[in-house]
Design an enzyme around this catalytic site. Sequence first.
Site, PDB file in Angstrom:
ATOM      1  CG  ASP A   1     -11.213   9.433  46.217  1.00 37.01           C
ATOM      2  OD1 ASP A   1     -11.166   9.282  47.446  1.00 37.01           O
ATOM      3  OD2 ASP A   1     -10.415  10.124  45.580  1.00 37.01           O
TER       4      ASP A   1
ATOM      5  CG  ASP B   1      -6.803  12.469  48.244  1.00 39.70           C
ATOM      6  OD1 ASP B   1      -7.206  12.376  49.418  1.00 39.70           O
ATOM      7  OD2 ASP B   1      -7.556  12.699  47.281  1.00 39.70           O
TER       8      ASP B   1
ATOM      9  CG  ASP C   1      -9.785  13.568  43.546  1.00 36.15           C
ATOM     10  OD1 ASP C   1      -9.505  13.835  44.729  1.00 36.15           O
ATOM     11  OD2 ASP C   1     -10.953  13.503  43.121  1.00 36.15           O
TER      12      ASP C   1
END
Length: 1162
Positions: free
Chosen positions: A568, A874, A870
Amino acid sequence: MLHRMSNSRVEQVTHQSLPSSLSKNDHLNSSRTSFLGQTHVKGSLSDDQGSALPPYNGGSADETHKDVDNSDAEESDDIFSIPPKHPPNPSLQRWRKATLVLNATRRFRYTSDLEQREKRLRRLRTTTHAVRAAQRFQKLITHNEQCNGLPSHTVDRVSGSLSQREGAPVTELVSVKREAYPCIASAPPTSNGFVSSVGISDTLPNQLAALLQERDVHLLQELGNLEGLARALETSLDNGLKEDAQFIAKRRDEFGSNTYPQASHKPFYSFVFDACKDPTLVILMLCAMLSLGFGIKSHGIKEGWYDGASIAFAVILVVLVTSISDYRQSLQFLNLNDEKRNIPVHVIRGGKKIQISIFNIVVGDLVSLNIGDQVPADGLFVSGHSLLLDESSMTGESEPVHIYSKNPFVLSGCKVADGYGTILVTGVGMMTEWGRLMSELGEEPGEETPLQVRLNGVATFVGQIGLSVAVIVLLILLIFYFTGHKEGANGSGKYKPHHTSSTTILNSIVDILAIAITIVVVAVPEGLPLAVTLSLAYAMKKMMVDRALVRRLAACETMGSATTICTDKTGTLTLNAMNVVDVWLADKYREVEHLTDISEGFQSLLFEAIAQNSNASVFNPPGGGDPEVMGSPTEKAVVIWGLKMGMDFNRTRSASEILQVETFNSIKKKAGVVVKEFQCGKVRVYWKGAAEIVLGNCETMLDADESIIPLTALKMSEVKNVIEGMAAKSLRCIAFGFREVSAEEVPSGEQLDVWKIPEGPLTFMALVGIKDPCRPGVERAVQKCQSAGIKVRMLTGDNIMTAKAIATECGILTEGGIAIEGSVFRNYTENQRKRELPKICVMARSSPSDKLLMVQTLKAMGDVVAVTGDGTNDAPALHDADIGLAMGIEGTEVAKESSDIIILDDNFATVVKVVRWGRSIYVNIQKFIQFQLTVNVAALTINFIAAVSSGDVPLTAVQLLWVNLIMDTLGALALATEPPTDELLERPPVGREEPLISNTMVRNLLLQAVYQVVVLLTLQFRGKHLLGLEGRADAKDINNTVIFNAFVLCQLFNEVNARKPQKLNIFDGLLQHRLFMGIVLSTLVLQVIIVEFLNEFASTVKLHWKFWLLCIAIGFLSWPIAFVGKFIPVPEKPWLGVRLRPWRTRKTRSNELFESSDGNGA
């Protein structure tokens, strides 16, 4: 059996009785959720399985994944090979059956308990059946009340009347429900034979437990609804409990703590008992007792107790050292398990939202729930919007449940699927069904890892050879003794038929048997597989210091093989410290803190858009000072910007009523809210989110004087240029839009709960650019990954311009790399994806499904994939990746439970540290293998050749036990705990199929083993002459002591060699590894004591300083030999790739040989 039959009959009755609207989904899901629900719960309860399901997808992804794992296991011919994630039971059973093991209790202590796992599944299945049956019965009662107008005050009274009308099936259902809930099952029945909800208990805690277990709306009304409960619990529905430590402690005493009983930690003596279960040690103890008895009988108690007592003492020493090591490992795992269970939650106390541990929640607390959170305790809905709970962990039902004022019951252990809300805690710990379930299930004792299983294969192979050598030595020594070529025990002379006493014969046989058994102890490397556990325990402890929490042991190993990391952006590559730095509204850029030339009406609308379309909270300290803002980093940045402009957050929120909310998620990339002003009754819809997405729904724009002007193509192009300009400066662009709707467009009642907020046409309000600086050191961390052969890719939801700017700054987007959007990637064909992936460095505007697709494609291409995430969405990618890395600060509980490792500081540099530790584990195990196999080969060869040639062995049972202690427990402690260095990142990733014993290790091993065998056998056969001992009475004792001393010192010097199998400088970092130095020096001191002072105990004699120098010189020579040997080239193709895998099937070996010959031919 009766209980299971009752459950099935209950479902039949329920399906027949429920209306079609209620039974349709339940009927469709009943066959699959009964097991999928258990799998999902197991994932959330058991660390070694991870979170099995992404929310609300019916389990399809998980089933597919399991099918793949099972098929892989079936196709694999390698017994000692298991999948790195979620290995199926058949593969676990196969390798255990094939393992040669002396002490199964100790060897399998940290492996999955398959029998216990099956019991857990059965318990889960029973619980979910019971809870689901109770809920369906509740629906049945409600439906009959609505249809027939039955007077009902409690569920059980209605169930009694239904029992009279419909017969036994409902009676059985109630019996199932009573069994499911202990506090109900133990309550006294009423006159009609059923439990009265109100009369369950006279205490408030039990009444609250029953309220949630039965979901009894009528009992809630009798308790005074939410307001009455709040008064009874001395709490406020707005401000929560007061912040008073004594009051909280008293509340915990009255209602219990939010914990559940756990199995007590095994005491030290249990590890001693486990170590004593080794049959070879038991046989040695018996030999010691027999030798003690025979020795005393033959030589008297003054001289005859030495041999037997020395063997017994050596066995006790081995047991104690082994037990201490195992006990310390267990303590490390215990501390890590406590850390895993410690979930941070947000509660409101004294009007302020604070973060506390899940263990510190008490009854009466107000708990804030957001998407992806786990419900920490039983409670009742207080406020919130669009709150959907995944209750599959308790009921097995895959459909999310809508929680609102008419269905306010929230069960502990469930997950928030969507929306947000606040609940009033009514039950904690053992007063919840989740707490009782967790207490009964307990935790699985451990998990095996692929490296551990592979080492069991190596240990089995080496052990089989050692066992064969021990049997041959036993037979040869017996033959030599009974043919008169070998002296008996304790200097009793050679065997003479009809003259040697039976006591002497038995004593000599026991002595020979003790030597053979000790060879087995040395030859079977029991400590080899356990060294992995030791190394993992050490690594996990140190990784906690590096801010990484390991949830699955195998992930540590797999991380060493990672070839790509999909990361990310926000919070991982950046600081997650967001600030609004650019503002564009009313056709031009504005100052961030002062909006000049803007009408009051415009400002009022903007403030309402900021305050109402946010789940952040603002606390104004009573004594003054800056307001404290809590929420996600983006929400905080926007709210703080509003506060700087003079917005009164709480006053703005209280001026209007929220009618409907659509929370932000990574798919929509926007959030919406519908509000109604109290004064004028106007209804407005506000949207905020990704700038180009919100802008795409806008047709007009709000001007500075609050007038609405058309958003022409030219103006639209201008706004897009502004967005691109902000993105080029690495800013996250957030746009605000609104529209007014008439009150008639807004539905009422239950229809409002399912009403979709209109997405357009909107009026464009403002555009803000939020700066989130890159983390210091992230560019260096990315460079380390690249030099280590790991490709770093950035997957983000931001627009492509922002993503490219950040990726370039971090060093991810380099020359030759490309950046694409998720929509482009998902529209590629499979071949296009595989062709383009090596060049893709950045994927912007990526959805969770795009991330999952990239993970699956990379794995199909042979990559070992690590993924960071997070959010709740996901979870599929985290679960499907080889290593799932969840963020500890911003990560949701769903993401964490789907992960293998939690990055506690959300920092990419920590991910790099995890890679170092993963590689360190593999390298350390290789060091230990090289060291231990060198000792094994040397000891076996020396004793075998000596026994065959002369009928005598130079190393006694006690001496061999001491050598075993050096190479097994102490060697593992010294070599398996070597800390990682940056040098590990200068080599390519460790291949999954790479042989454990490399050609370099074989070269080093053979050099040292041959050297030791040649020198020590020379001393065995020519030592008296070479040492000038001929003619001395004690020549044999001195010679054997020199052989023993030289052999031990060779191992100590070679232990230093083993630290650096490839490097010429074996002393690099030696002094920094204090544990290694401590073990080596302690071993040396003990060796001096054994040789100089424990002569009767160890069958040694005191050595002259010249002999000590000789022994040290022999040991020292292993260093120059190792140095010169490293210049000997070795081929790249593994020498022992096939030969050290005898457990493979004939078919597999044939295939490997064919491929080898084919490759050579090519």
